[in-house]
Design a protein around this motif. Sequence first.
Motif, PDB file in Angstrom:
ATOM      1  N   HIS A 173      -8.598  -0.516   5.040  1.00 46.82           N
ATOM      2  CA  HIS A 173      -7.977  -0.208   4.428  1.00 46.82           C
ATOM      3  C   HIS A 173      -9.365   0.078   3.195  1.00 46.82           C
ATOM      4  CE1 HIS A 173      -4.044  -1.984   4.627  1.00 46.82           C
ATOM      5  NE2 HIS A 173      -4.391  -3.026   5.106  1.00 46.82           N
ATOM      6  N   SER A 199      -6.920   6.229  -5.813  1.00 43.86           N
ATOM      7  CA  SER A 199      -7.760   7.626  -5.540  1.00 43.86           C
ATOM      8  C   SER A 199      -6.913   8.248  -7.006  1.00 43.86           C
ATOM      9  CB  SER A 199      -6.263   8.503  -4.678  1.00 43.86           C
ATOM     10  OG  SER A 199      -5.244   7.561  -5.107  1.00 43.86           O
ATOM     11  N   GLU A 246      -9.350  13.076   9.022  1.00 44.02           N
ATOM     12  CA  GLU A 246      -8.739  13.466   7.898  1.00 44.02           C
ATOM     13  C   GLU A 246      -9.347  13.697   6.836  1.00 44.02           C
ATOM     14  OE1 GLU A 246      -4.944  11.955  10.847  1.00 44.02           O
ATOM     15  OE2 GLU A 246      -5.014  11.011   8.978  1.00 44.02           O
ATOM     16  N   ASN A 286      -5.200   3.672   3.037  1.00 44.70           N
ATOM     17  CA  ASN A 286      -3.732   4.710   2.136  1.00 44.70           C
ATOM     18  C   ASN A 286      -4.255   4.787   0.626  1.00 44.70           C
ATOM     19  OD1 ASN A 286      -3.848   1.532   4.032  1.00 44.70           O
ATOM     20  ND2 ASN A 286      -1.684   2.313   3.696  1.00 44.70           N
ATOM     21  N   ARG A 331      -9.447   3.312   8.609  1.00 42.80           N
ATOM     22  CA  ARG A 331      -8.286   4.335   8.054  1.00 42.80           C
ATOM     23  C   ARG A 331      -8.070   3.620   6.653  1.00 42.80           C
ATOM     24  NH1 ARG A 331      -4.922   6.458  11.261  1.00 42.80           N
ATOM     25  NH2 ARG A 331      -3.518   7.744  10.242  1.00 42.80           N
ATOM     26  N   VAL A 384      -3.418   8.111  -2.382  1.00 45.54           N
ATOM     27  CA  VAL A 384      -2.129   9.541  -2.498  1.00 45.54           C
ATOM     28  C   VAL A 384      -2.733  10.467  -3.387  1.00 45.54           C
ATOM     29  CG1 VAL A 384       0.007   9.464  -4.549  1.00 45.54           C
ATOM     30  CG2 VAL A 384      -0.708   7.236  -3.462  1.00 45.54           C
ATOM     31  N   THR A 414       0.990  -1.218   0.145  1.00 44.93           N
ATOM     32  CA  THR A 414       0.070   0.296   0.139  1.00 44.93           C
ATOM     33  C   THR A 414       1.154   1.171  -0.006  1.00 44.93           C
ATOM     34  OG1 THR A 414       0.071  -0.053   2.145  1.00 44.93           O
ATOM     35  CG2 THR A 414      -1.814  -0.814   0.875  1.00 44.93           C
ATOM     36  N   PRO A 415       0.407   2.439  -0.541  1.00 45.17           N
ATOM     37  CA  PRO A 415       0.983   3.640  -0.259  1.00 45.17           C
ATOM     38  C   PRO A 415       1.483   4.207   0.983  1.00 45.17           C
ATOM     39  CG  PRO A 415      -1.477   4.177  -1.646  1.00 45.17           C
ATOM     40  CD  PRO A 415      -1.018   2.655  -0.719  1.00 45.17           C
ATOM     41  N   PRO A 416       2.627   4.538   1.646  1.00 47.59           N
ATOM     42  CA  PRO A 416       2.475   5.030   2.742  1.00 47.59           C
ATOM     43  C   PRO A 416       2.135   5.923   3.787  1.00 47.59           C
ATOM     44  CG  PRO A 416       4.112   6.334   1.411  1.00 47.59           C
ATOM     45  CD  PRO A 416       3.129   5.089   0.486  1.00 47.59           C
ATOM     46  N   TYR A 417       1.083   6.185   3.010  1.00 44.87           N
ATOM     47  CA  TYR A 417      -0.063   7.548   3.647  1.00 44.87           C
ATOM     48  C   TYR A 417      -1.396   6.790   3.847  1.00 44.87           C
ATOM     49  CZ  TYR A 417       3.909  10.262   1.273  1.00 44.87           C
ATOM     50  OH  TYR A 417       5.276  10.981   1.144  1.00 44.87           O
ATOM     51  N   SER A 418      -1.424   6.764   4.884  1.00 46.98           N
ATOM     52  CA  SER A 418      -2.506   6.622   5.910  1.00 46.98           C
ATOM     53  C   SER A 418      -3.423   7.703   6.413  1.00 46.98           C
ATOM     54  CB  SER A 418      -2.616   4.699   6.809  1.00 46.98           C
ATOM     55  OG  SER A 418      -3.534   4.926   6.957  1.00 46.98           O
ATOM     56  N   TYR A 419      -5.136   7.476   5.409  1.00 48.71           N
ATOM     57  CA  TYR A 419      -5.666   9.065   6.535  1.00 48.71           C
ATOM     58  C   TYR A 419      -7.159   8.058   6.962  1.00 48.71           C
ATOM     59  CZ  TYR A 419      -2.925  11.156   2.957  1.00 48.71           C
ATOM     60  OH  TYR A 419      -1.966  11.654   2.094  1.00 48.71           O
TER      61      TYR A 419
END
Length: 380
Positions: A335, A189, A43, A68, A66, A70, A34-39
Amino acid sequence: MSAVLETPVTRTTVFDTDPFSDLRPRILSVGLATPPYSYTQAEMIDALGITDPKIRSIFLNSAIERRNLVLPPVGPAGGLRIESQGDLLDKHKRAALEFGAQALLRCLDQIGLDPAHLGHLCCVTSTGFLTPGLSAHLIKEVGIGRHCSRSDIVGMGCNAGLNALGVVSGWAQAHPGQVAVVLCIENCSAAYAYDATMRTAVVNSLFGDGAAAVAIGAREAGADDIGPMDAPVEGPRILKFASCLVPEAIDAMRYDWDRGLDRFSFYLDPQIPYVVGAHAELVVDRLLADTGLYRSDIKHWLVHSGGKKVIDAVMVNLGLSRYDLRHTSGVLRDHGNVSSGSFLFSYQRLAQENAGQPGDYGLMMTMGPGSTLETALLRW
């Protein structure tokens, strides 16, 4: 009064004495990325500048904690910068190659397979279009041999992971001793739109980015293991597939051109959970037909994390428990809906539990545009 001794009742399935069982393809390993950014959902509400109480409730009552993603950088006005369709396609390629390669290499590393020895690569995506497809780009990026055969399944949606698994299982059975990989890469995204409509809000509250790779292979006759692998084979055999298309609901899930936004965008009909639920029994019964199995014989359920209402509809219509769908719900929570790869995220969680024991049966189910339900029967 003498006791009456009852003769035990035994049931034989069509797979108990299958002389070709070793040639049936098996799941060898799964790798995720997964991409490193999690929201969190809160948020995301702030990032999108959502103030409408109804739309906020869609995010906060989604059973998602949450995801992940981009996301684009913040623009001059303070909100997320609006990306053009060209920007989104560039992001699709860039991010898909990055975490797609990670998932693929993790999958191959688990079985000790050098990428140069991969026999077939099938890439699945619905979040962008490229020619040549992701498979060609990944063969170059990862160092896969130039003679690796490849295929790309583009635009089938959330069900497509099982469509690909069915096709590539046939390839594996026709090429015993070789390893094939189905790689689902969904950069959702890169398919997002930003406006104040309920249509957009439902999509933006649900989908996440991620990639999932599954390696499959079949033994050669008399062989102890599969081809160039270093690790032993422990995964389940893939026994059978069944599909169900609902043509009257062909427009219920779609990704098409939005002229108002001048870009592609998703549409999800509110009736989707009821369409899926109404046909879940039909496709499962078709999968189990002529096998000698009942639904109660299925110990492990790996269902696409399509959304809270979809999961509930499947659970109710198939008479399952929340424990049966714990991994499906857990993937949704952590996810969101990762589209075509979601069921493999659930499979990895099951594998980490070491829950599949010899003789256990499992069932995979995905659903998506068409409207379509796909299923596969597994045996450990």
